[in-house]
Design a protein around this motif. Sequence first.
Motif, mmCIF file in Angstrom:
data_model
loop_
_atom_site.group_PDB
_atom_site.id
_atom_site.type_symbol
_atom_site.label_atom_id
_atom_site.label_comp_id
_atom_site.label_asym_id
_atom_site.label_seq_id
_atom_site.Cartn_x
_atom_site.Cartn_y
_atom_site.Cartn_z
ATOM 1 N N TYR A 32 0.808 -1.143 -0.045
ATOM 2 C CA TYR A 32 0.112 -0.021 0.099
ATOM 3 C C TYR A 32 0.690 1.361 -0.014
ATOM 4 N N LEU A 33 2.254 1.069 0.040
ATOM 5 C CA LEU A 33 2.988 2.227 0.181
ATOM 6 C C LEU A 33 3.893 2.322 -0.872
ATOM 7 N N PRO A 34 4.035 3.861 -1.508
ATOM 8 C CA PRO A 34 4.926 3.943 -2.550
ATOM 9 C C PRO A 34 6.236 3.894 -2.006
ATOM 10 N N ASP A 35 7.395 3.988 -2.903
ATOM 11 C CA ASP A 35 8.688 3.830 -2.441
ATOM 12 C C ASP A 35 9.292 4.638 -1.309
ATOM 13 N N GLU A 36 8.739 5.875 -1.503
ATOM 14 C CA GLU A 36 9.201 7.097 -0.533
ATOM 15 C C GLU A 36 8.564 6.401 0.909
ATOM 16 N N ASN A 37 7.449 6.072 0.968
ATOM 17 C CA ASN A 37 6.884 5.836 2.300
ATOM 18 C C ASN A 37 7.445 4.443 2.816
ATOM 19 N N LEU A 38 7.734 3.517 1.765
ATOM 20 C CA LEU A 38 8.355 2.468 2.276
ATOM 21 C C LEU A 38 9.633 2.739 2.754
ATOM 22 N N HIS A 39 10.662 3.584 2.114
ATOM 23 C CA HIS A 39 11.745 3.765 2.663
ATOM 24 C C HIS A 39 11.520 4.285 4.345
ATOM 25 N N LYS A 40 10.682 5.156 4.388
ATOM 26 C CA LYS A 40 10.222 5.901 5.698
ATOM 27 C C LYS A 40 9.885 4.620 6.679
ATOM 28 N N LEU A 41 9.186 3.762 6.328
ATOM 29 C CA LEU A 41 8.768 2.824 7.147
ATOM 30 C C LEU A 41 9.839 1.918 7.752
ATOM 31 N N LEU A 42 11.007 1.530 6.605
ATOM 32 C CA LEU A 42 12.110 0.835 6.821
ATOM 33 C C LEU A 42 12.954 1.721 7.909
ATOM 34 N N ASP A 43 13.102 2.963 7.565
ATOM 35 C CA ASP A 43 13.927 3.905 8.527
ATOM 36 C C ASP A 43 13.534 3.874 10.017
ATOM 37 N N ASP A 44 12.070 3.576 10.114
ATOM 38 C CA ASP A 44 11.613 3.689 11.398
ATOM 39 C C ASP A 44 11.791 2.198 12.074
ATOM 40 N N VAL B 66 13.686 -10.051 9.691
ATOM 41 C CA VAL B 66 12.574 -9.252 9.176
ATOM 42 C C VAL B 66 11.754 -10.247 8.319
ATOM 43 N N VAL B 67 10.316 -10.438 8.152
ATOM 44 C CA VAL B 67 9.571 -11.066 7.471
ATOM 45 C C VAL B 67 8.544 -10.141 6.621
ATOM 46 N N VAL B 68 8.655 -10.146 5.361
ATOM 47 C CA VAL B 68 7.858 -9.243 4.691
ATOM 48 C C VAL B 68 7.478 -9.926 3.157
ATOM 49 N N ASN B 69 6.335 -9.134 2.885
ATOM 50 C CA ASN B 69 5.584 -9.914 1.677
ATOM 51 C C ASN B 69 5.977 -9.140 0.380
ATOM 52 N N THR B 70 6.010 -9.523 -0.812
ATOM 53 C CA THR B 70 5.681 -8.850 -1.899
ATOM 54 C C THR B 70 4.584 -9.178 -2.667
ATOM 55 N N LEU B 71 4.054 -8.179 -3.556
ATOM 56 C CA LEU B 71 2.635 -8.583 -4.412
ATOM 57 C C LEU B 71 2.930 -8.170 -5.748
ATOM 58 N N GLU B 72 2.644 -9.173 -6.638
ATOM 59 C CA GLU B 72 2.881 -8.885 -8.044
ATOM 60 C C GLU B 72 1.542 -9.243 -8.564
ATOM 61 N N ASP B 73 1.029 -8.389 -9.736
ATOM 62 C CA ASP B 73 -0.282 -8.653 -10.556
ATOM 63 C C ASP B 73 -0.019 -10.007 -11.380
ATOM 64 N N GLU C 141 16.332 -5.210 -3.670
ATOM 65 C CA GLU C 141 17.222 -4.110 -3.824
ATOM 66 C C GLU C 141 17.046 -2.740 -2.838
ATOM 67 N N ILE C 142 15.574 -2.686 -2.546
ATOM 68 C CA ILE C 142 15.251 -1.584 -1.607
ATOM 69 C C ILE C 142 15.747 -2.015 -0.038
ATOM 70 N N LEU C 143 15.653 -3.320 0.265
ATOM 71 C CA LEU C 143 16.179 -3.890 1.641
ATOM 72 C C LEU C 143 17.533 -3.511 1.888
ATOM 73 N N LYS C 144 18.315 -3.890 0.603
ATOM 74 C CA LYS C 144 19.908 -3.523 0.711
ATOM 75 C C LYS C 144 20.150 -2.194 1.184
ATOM 76 N N ARG C 145 19.396 -1.402 0.555
ATOM 77 C CA ARG C 145 19.767 0.065 0.541
ATOM 78 C C ARG C 145 19.544 0.386 2.223
ATOM 79 N N HIS C 146 18.785 -0.298 3.169
ATOM 80 C CA HIS C 146 18.622 -0.118 4.342
ATOM 81 C C HIS C 146 19.394 -1.375 5.044
ATOM 82 N N GLY C 147 20.451 -1.826 4.744
ATOM 83 C CA GLY C 147 21.429 -2.456 5.160
ATOM 84 C C GLY C 147 21.206 -3.921 5.520
ATOM 85 N N TYR C 148 20.022 -4.450 4.748
ATOM 86 C CA TYR C 148 19.593 -5.995 4.978
ATOM 87 C C TYR C 148 20.183 -6.844 3.985
ATOM 88 N N SER C 149 20.494 -7.942 4.467
ATOM 89 C CA SER C 149 21.135 -9.056 3.509
ATOM 90 C C SER C 149 20.745 -10.596 4.037
#
Length: 298
Positions: free
Chosen positions: A214-226, A237-244, A270-278
Amino acid sequence: MNTSNKTVLTMEDSVASREKSLPVLDYETVSPLRKFARDLFVSPLINYIIPTDFLVKILKTSHSELAHESLSRPGGWRSMMLAYANQKPLDMIDALVIKYGTFPMGLRNRKRMVVRKLVELIDYYLTKDGEANIVGVGAGTGVNTIEAIAYRRGSKVKAHLFDLAEDAFVKGEELKRHHDVEEHVHFIKADVAHLDKYLSIRPHIVKLIGIIEYLPDENLHKLLDDVSPFLTPESTVVVNTLEDAHNIDRFLKRVFNLNFYYRSPARLVEILKRHGYSDFRHEYEPLRVYSLLTAHRR
Ligand SMILES: C[S@@+](CC[C@H](N)C(=O)[O-])C[C@H]1O[C@@H](n2cnc3c(N)ncnc32)[C@H](O)[C@@H]1O
Protein backbone atom coordinates in the motif's frame (compact mmCIF):
# COMPACT_ATOMS: atom_id res chain seq x y z
CA MET A 1 22.28 -18.32 10.33
CA ASN A 2 24.89 -16.85 12.63
CA THR A 3 24.23 -17.25 16.37
CA SER A 4 25.87 -16.04 19.52
CA ASN A 5 25.51 -19.50 21.14
CA LYS A 6 28.36 -21.96 21.22
CA THR A 7 26.43 -24.55 19.26
CA VAL A 8 25.73 -23.33 15.78
CA LEU A 9 22.06 -23.82 15.14
CA THR A 10 20.44 -23.68 11.77
CA MET A 11 16.80 -22.94 11.06
CA GLU A 12 16.51 -26.47 9.67
CA ASP A 13 17.71 -27.98 13.00
CA SER A 14 15.11 -26.19 15.07
CA VAL A 15 12.37 -26.90 12.54
CA ALA A 16 13.29 -30.58 12.35
CA SER A 17 13.11 -30.88 16.13
CA ARG A 18 9.46 -29.86 16.18
CA GLU A 19 8.45 -30.89 12.70
CA LYS A 20 5.40 -32.87 13.76
CA SER A 21 3.50 -29.83 14.87
CA LEU A 22 4.29 -27.41 12.05
CA PRO A 23 1.28 -25.98 10.22
CA VAL A 24 0.47 -27.81 6.99
CA LEU A 25 0.87 -25.76 3.81
CA ASP A 26 -2.38 -26.79 2.11
CA TYR A 27 -2.15 -24.17 -0.62
CA GLU A 28 -4.93 -23.25 -3.06
CA THR A 29 -4.05 -23.50 -6.74
CA VAL A 30 -5.62 -22.84 -10.15
CA SER A 31 -5.67 -25.63 -12.73
CA PRO A 32 -4.00 -24.85 -16.09
CA LEU A 33 -7.41 -25.14 -17.79
CA ARG A 34 -9.00 -22.62 -15.44
CA LYS A 35 -6.02 -20.31 -15.87
CA PHE A 36 -6.37 -20.58 -19.65
CA ALA A 37 -10.12 -19.76 -19.50
CA ARG A 38 -9.44 -16.90 -17.10
CA ASP A 39 -6.74 -15.37 -19.31
CA LEU A 40 -8.79 -15.78 -22.46
CA PHE A 41 -12.30 -14.76 -21.29
CA VAL A 42 -12.53 -13.52 -17.72
CA SER A 43 -9.59 -11.07 -17.71
CA PRO A 44 -10.64 -9.12 -20.83
CA LEU A 45 -14.23 -9.02 -19.57
CA ILE A 46 -13.49 -7.70 -16.09
CA ASN A 47 -10.57 -5.49 -17.10
CA TYR A 48 -11.94 -3.90 -20.28
CA ILE A 49 -15.22 -5.09 -21.75
CA ILE A 50 -17.83 -4.88 -18.96
CA PRO A 51 -18.39 -1.22 -18.01
CA THR A 52 -17.22 -0.28 -14.50
CA ASP A 53 -20.68 0.89 -13.37
CA PHE A 54 -22.19 -2.41 -14.40
CA LEU A 55 -19.53 -4.43 -12.57
CA VAL A 56 -20.08 -2.34 -9.43
CA LYS A 57 -23.84 -2.84 -9.73
CA ILE A 58 -23.44 -6.62 -10.06
CA LEU A 59 -21.24 -6.67 -6.95
CA LYS A 60 -23.61 -4.44 -4.99
CA THR A 61 -26.63 -6.57 -5.82
CA SER A 62 -24.90 -9.81 -4.84
CA HIS A 63 -24.86 -10.98 -1.21
CA SER A 64 -21.06 -11.07 -1.19
CA GLU A 65 -19.87 -9.52 2.06
CA LEU A 66 -16.31 -9.40 0.70
CA ALA A 67 -17.46 -7.48 -2.40
CA HIS A 68 -19.42 -4.99 -0.26
CA GLU A 69 -16.55 -4.53 2.19
CA SER A 70 -14.01 -4.09 -0.62
CA LEU A 71 -16.23 -1.50 -2.27
CA SER A 72 -16.55 0.56 0.91
CA ARG A 73 -13.13 -0.01 2.56
CA PRO A 74 -10.80 -1.41 -0.11
CA GLY A 75 -7.79 -3.26 1.24
CA GLY A 76 -8.72 -2.86 4.91
CA TRP A 77 -8.29 -5.43 7.65
CA ARG A 78 -11.96 -6.48 7.44
CA SER A 79 -11.69 -7.54 3.81
CA MET A 80 -8.53 -9.50 4.70
CA MET A 81 -10.47 -11.31 7.43
CA LEU A 82 -13.37 -12.10 5.08
CA ALA A 83 -10.96 -13.47 2.48
CA TYR A 84 -9.20 -15.59 5.12
CA ALA A 85 -12.52 -16.91 6.54
CA ASN A 86 -13.59 -18.14 3.09
CA GLN A 87 -17.12 -18.92 4.24
CA LYS A 88 -19.59 -20.80 2.09
CA PRO A 89 -20.49 -18.46 -0.81
CA LEU A 90 -23.95 -16.92 -0.58
CA ASP A 91 -24.50 -16.72 -4.34
CA MET A 92 -22.68 -17.16 -7.64
CA ILE A 93 -21.00 -13.74 -7.55
CA ASP A 94 -19.87 -14.37 -3.99
CA ALA A 95 -18.34 -17.68 -5.13
CA LEU A 96 -16.51 -15.95 -8.00
CA VAL A 97 -15.22 -13.26 -5.65
CA ILE A 98 -14.26 -15.12 -2.52
CA LYS A 99 -13.66 -18.71 -3.57
CA TYR A 100 -12.26 -18.44 -7.08
CA GLY A 101 -10.84 -14.91 -7.09
CA THR A 102 -7.07 -15.24 -7.42
CA PHE A 103 -6.55 -12.31 -5.08
CA PRO A 104 -8.42 -13.80 -2.05
CA MET A 105 -6.92 -17.20 -2.90
CA GLY A 106 -3.46 -15.64 -2.91
CA LEU A 107 -4.22 -13.90 0.39
CA ARG A 108 -5.18 -17.20 2.01
CA ASN A 109 -2.00 -18.76 0.66
CA ARG A 110 -0.01 -15.85 2.03
CA LYS A 111 -1.57 -16.38 5.45
CA ARG A 112 -0.64 -20.09 5.38
CA MET A 113 2.90 -19.16 4.37
CA VAL A 114 3.22 -16.44 7.05
CA VAL A 115 1.85 -18.58 9.89
CA ARG A 116 4.21 -21.42 8.94
CA LYS A 117 7.20 -19.07 8.67
CA LEU A 118 6.40 -17.49 12.03
CA VAL A 119 6.18 -20.90 13.72
CA GLU A 120 9.55 -21.87 12.18
CA LEU A 121 11.12 -18.62 13.39
CA ILE A 122 9.55 -18.95 16.85
CA ASP A 123 11.07 -22.45 17.08
CA TYR A 124 14.42 -21.13 15.98
CA TYR A 125 14.55 -18.35 18.59
CA LEU A 126 13.07 -20.53 21.35
CA THR A 127 15.81 -23.08 20.76
CA LYS A 128 18.50 -20.42 20.49
CA ASP A 129 17.47 -17.89 23.19
CA GLY A 130 14.67 -19.60 25.15
CA GLU A 131 12.24 -16.88 24.09
CA ALA A 132 10.84 -15.30 20.95
CA ASN A 133 9.70 -11.68 20.69
CA ILE A 134 7.66 -10.57 17.72
CA VAL A 135 6.78 -7.08 16.53
CA GLY A 136 4.08 -6.74 13.89
CA VAL A 137 3.49 -3.50 12.00
CA GLY A 138 0.13 -2.88 10.32
CA ALA A 139 -0.93 -6.07 12.03
CA GLY A 140 -4.71 -5.57 11.78
CA THR A 141 -6.40 -8.21 13.96
CA GLY A 142 -3.08 -9.99 14.41
CA VAL A 143 -4.56 -13.19 13.05
CA ASN A 144 -1.32 -14.41 11.43
CA THR A 145 0.70 -13.95 14.62
CA ILE A 146 -2.05 -15.23 16.92
CA GLU A 147 -2.43 -18.44 14.93
CA ALA A 148 1.33 -18.95 14.83
CA ILE A 149 1.70 -18.42 18.59
CA ALA A 150 -1.20 -20.82 19.21
CA TYR A 151 1.11 -23.57 17.88
CA ARG A 152 3.63 -22.77 20.62
CA ARG A 153 1.24 -21.49 23.27
CA GLY A 154 3.08 -22.75 26.36
CA SER A 155 6.41 -21.20 25.36
CA LYS A 156 7.98 -17.84 26.13
CA VAL A 157 6.64 -16.09 23.07
CA LYS A 158 5.46 -12.47 23.11
CA ALA A 159 4.08 -10.29 20.35
CA HIS A 160 3.59 -6.53 20.22
CA LEU A 161 1.25 -5.76 17.37
CA PHE A 162 0.94 -2.22 16.05
CA ASP A 163 -1.86 -0.77 13.99
CA LEU A 164 -3.68 2.52 13.60
CA ALA A 165 -7.10 0.88 13.35
CA GLU A 166 -8.21 0.32 16.92
CA ASP A 167 -11.38 -1.46 15.77
CA ALA A 168 -9.19 -4.30 14.42
CA PHE A 169 -8.08 -4.96 18.01
CA VAL A 170 -11.65 -5.77 19.12
CA LYS A 171 -11.65 -8.67 16.68
CA GLY A 172 -8.03 -9.39 17.65
CA GLU A 173 -8.95 -9.71 21.36
CA GLU A 174 -11.66 -12.22 20.38
CA LEU A 175 -9.09 -14.20 18.40
CA LYS A 176 -6.66 -14.13 21.34
CA ARG A 177 -9.34 -15.64 23.60
CA HIS A 178 -10.35 -18.18 20.98
CA HIS A 179 -6.74 -19.37 20.57
CA ASP A 180 -5.97 -19.07 24.28
CA VAL A 181 -2.99 -16.75 23.77
CA GLU A 182 -4.16 -13.72 25.78
CA GLU A 183 -0.92 -13.56 27.76
CA HIS A 184 1.23 -13.64 24.65
CA VAL A 185 -0.17 -10.90 22.41
CA HIS A 186 -0.44 -7.15 23.04
CA PHE A 187 -2.07 -4.68 20.68
CA ILE A 188 -0.78 -1.13 20.48
CA LYS A 189 -2.55 1.67 18.64
CA ALA A 190 0.31 3.63 17.17
CA ASP A 191 1.84 4.74 13.96
CA VAL A 192 4.95 2.83 13.01
CA ALA A 193 6.80 6.16 13.19
CA HIS A 194 6.36 6.10 16.98
CA LEU A 195 7.57 2.58 17.72
CA ASP A 196 10.32 3.96 19.97
CA LYS A 197 7.72 5.22 22.47
CA TYR A 198 6.32 1.73 22.98
CA LEU A 199 9.12 -0.76 22.44
CA SER A 200 11.54 -1.52 25.22
CA ILE A 201 12.57 -4.91 23.84
CA ARG A 202 14.65 -5.79 20.78
CA PRO A 203 12.44 -8.01 18.66
CA HIS A 204 13.63 -11.34 17.29
CA ILE A 205 11.05 -11.18 14.52
CA VAL A 206 9.72 -8.08 12.78
CA LYS A 207 6.67 -8.79 10.68
CA LEU A 208 5.69 -6.46 7.85
CA ILE A 209 2.81 -8.33 6.27
CA GLY A 210 0.01 -6.72 4.27
CA ILE A 211 1.46 -3.24 4.52
CA ILE A 212 4.21 -2.43 2.01
CA GLU A 213 2.04 -3.05 -1.05
CA TYR A 214 0.00 0.00 0.00
CA LEU A 215 3.07 2.22 0.20
CA PRO A 216 4.90 4.09 -2.57
CA ASP A 217 8.71 3.75 -2.47
CA GLU A 218 9.11 6.99 -0.53
CA ASN A 219 6.83 5.75 2.30
CA LEU A 220 8.38 2.30 2.22
CA HIS A 221 11.80 3.86 2.78
CA LYS A 222 10.33 5.84 5.68
CA LEU A 223 8.81 2.65 7.15
CA LEU A 224 12.17 0.87 6.90
CA ASP A 225 13.90 3.88 8.47
CA ASP A 226 11.44 3.67 11.38
CA VAL A 227 11.63 -0.09 11.88
CA SER A 228 15.25 -0.99 11.11
CA PRO A 229 16.89 0.58 14.20
CA PHE A 230 14.99 -1.92 16.39
CA LEU A 231 16.53 -4.96 14.74
CA THR A 232 19.62 -6.59 16.18
CA PRO A 233 21.97 -8.53 13.89
CA GLU A 234 20.14 -11.65 15.09
CA SER A 235 16.64 -10.39 14.26
CA THR A 236 14.70 -11.53 11.22
CA VAL A 237 12.44 -9.30 9.18
CA VAL A 238 9.53 -11.03 7.42
CA VAL A 239 7.97 -9.09 4.58
CA ASN A 240 5.73 -9.93 1.64
CA THR A 241 5.76 -8.90 -1.99
CA LEU A 242 2.71 -8.52 -4.22
CA GLU A 243 2.65 -8.95 -8.01
CA ASP A 244 -0.12 -8.72 -10.57
CA ALA A 245 0.42 -12.35 -11.53
CA HIS A 246 -3.11 -12.86 -12.88
CA ASN A 247 -3.63 -9.61 -14.67
CA ILE A 248 -6.41 -8.18 -12.52
CA ASP A 249 -4.88 -4.83 -11.57
CA ARG A 250 -7.02 -2.83 -13.98
CA PHE A 251 -10.16 -4.48 -12.55
CA LEU A 252 -9.08 -3.81 -8.95
CA LYS A 253 -8.34 -0.18 -9.75
CA ARG A 254 -11.46 0.66 -11.68
CA VAL A 255 -13.95 -1.26 -9.53
CA PHE A 256 -12.53 -1.10 -6.01
CA ASN A 257 -10.23 1.88 -6.35
CA LEU A 258 -7.38 -0.29 -5.06
CA ASN A 259 -4.01 1.18 -5.89
CA PHE A 260 -1.31 -1.29 -5.11
CA TYR A 261 2.44 -0.80 -5.35
CA TYR A 262 3.64 -3.99 -6.98
CA ARG A 263 7.24 -5.05 -6.40
CA SER A 264 9.06 -8.12 -7.55
CA PRO A 265 11.19 -9.96 -4.98
CA ALA A 266 14.29 -8.63 -6.80
CA ARG A 267 13.02 -5.06 -6.48
CA LEU A 268 12.26 -5.50 -2.79
CA VAL A 269 15.68 -7.03 -2.19
CA GLU A 270 17.21 -3.98 -3.88
CA ILE A 271 15.27 -1.65 -1.54
CA LEU A 272 16.08 -3.70 1.57
CA LYS A 273 19.78 -3.74 0.66
CA ARG A 274 19.76 0.06 0.74
CA HIS A 275 18.66 -0.20 4.38
CA GLY A 276 21.46 -2.58 5.29
CA TYR A 277 19.62 -5.89 4.94
CA SER A 278 21.23 -9.07 3.61
CA ASP A 279 20.97 -12.85 3.84
CA PHE A 280 17.70 -13.01 1.90
CA ARG A 281 15.47 -16.06 1.70
CA HIS A 282 12.51 -16.04 -0.58
CA GLU A 283 9.52 -18.20 -1.44
CA TYR A 284 6.40 -17.81 -3.58
CA GLU A 285 2.97 -19.21 -2.84
CA PRO A 286 1.80 -21.30 -5.82
CA LEU A 287 -0.34 -18.58 -7.42
CA ARG A 288 2.67 -16.24 -7.36
CA VAL A 289 0.49 -13.35 -6.29
CA TYR A 290 2.38 -13.12 -3.00
CA SER A 291 5.82 -14.13 -1.88
CA LEU A 292 7.64 -13.98 1.44
CA LEU A 293 11.09 -12.58 1.99
CA THR A 294 13.10 -12.94 5.17
CA ALA A 295 16.29 -10.99 5.79
CA HIS A 296 18.72 -9.88 8.48
CA ARG A 297 20.45 -6.60 9.14
CA ARG A 298 24.01 -7.32 10.15
C1 LIG B 1 -4.33 -4.62 4.67
S1 LIG B 1 -4.32 -4.47 6.39
C2 LIG B 1 -3.34 -5.87 6.79
C3 LIG B 1 -3.65 -6.48 8.12
C4 LIG B 1 -2.82 -7.72 8.46
N1 LIG B 1 -1.40 -7.42 8.49
C5 LIG B 1 -3.07 -8.86 7.50
O1 LIG B 1 -2.19 -9.16 6.70
O2 LIG B 1 -4.14 -9.47 7.57
C6 LIG B 1 -3.17 -3.14 6.60
C7 LIG B 1 -3.16 -2.57 8.01
O3 LIG B 1 -2.06 -1.64 8.12
C8 LIG B 1 -2.46 -0.61 9.01
N2 LIG B 1 -1.54 0.53 8.84
C9 LIG B 1 -1.40 1.30 7.73
N3 LIG B 1 -0.46 2.25 7.94
C10 LIG B 1 0.01 2.10 9.20
C11 LIG B 1 0.98 2.78 10.01
N4 LIG B 1 1.64 3.84 9.55
N5 LIG B 1 1.22 2.33 11.27
C12 LIG B 1 0.54 1.27 11.75
N6 LIG B 1 -0.40 0.58 11.04
C13 LIG B 1 -0.67 0.99 9.79
C14 LIG B 1 -3.91 -0.37 8.63
O4 LIG B 1 -4.63 0.24 9.67
C15 LIG B 1 -4.41 -1.80 8.34
O5 LIG B 1 -5.05 -2.38 9.46
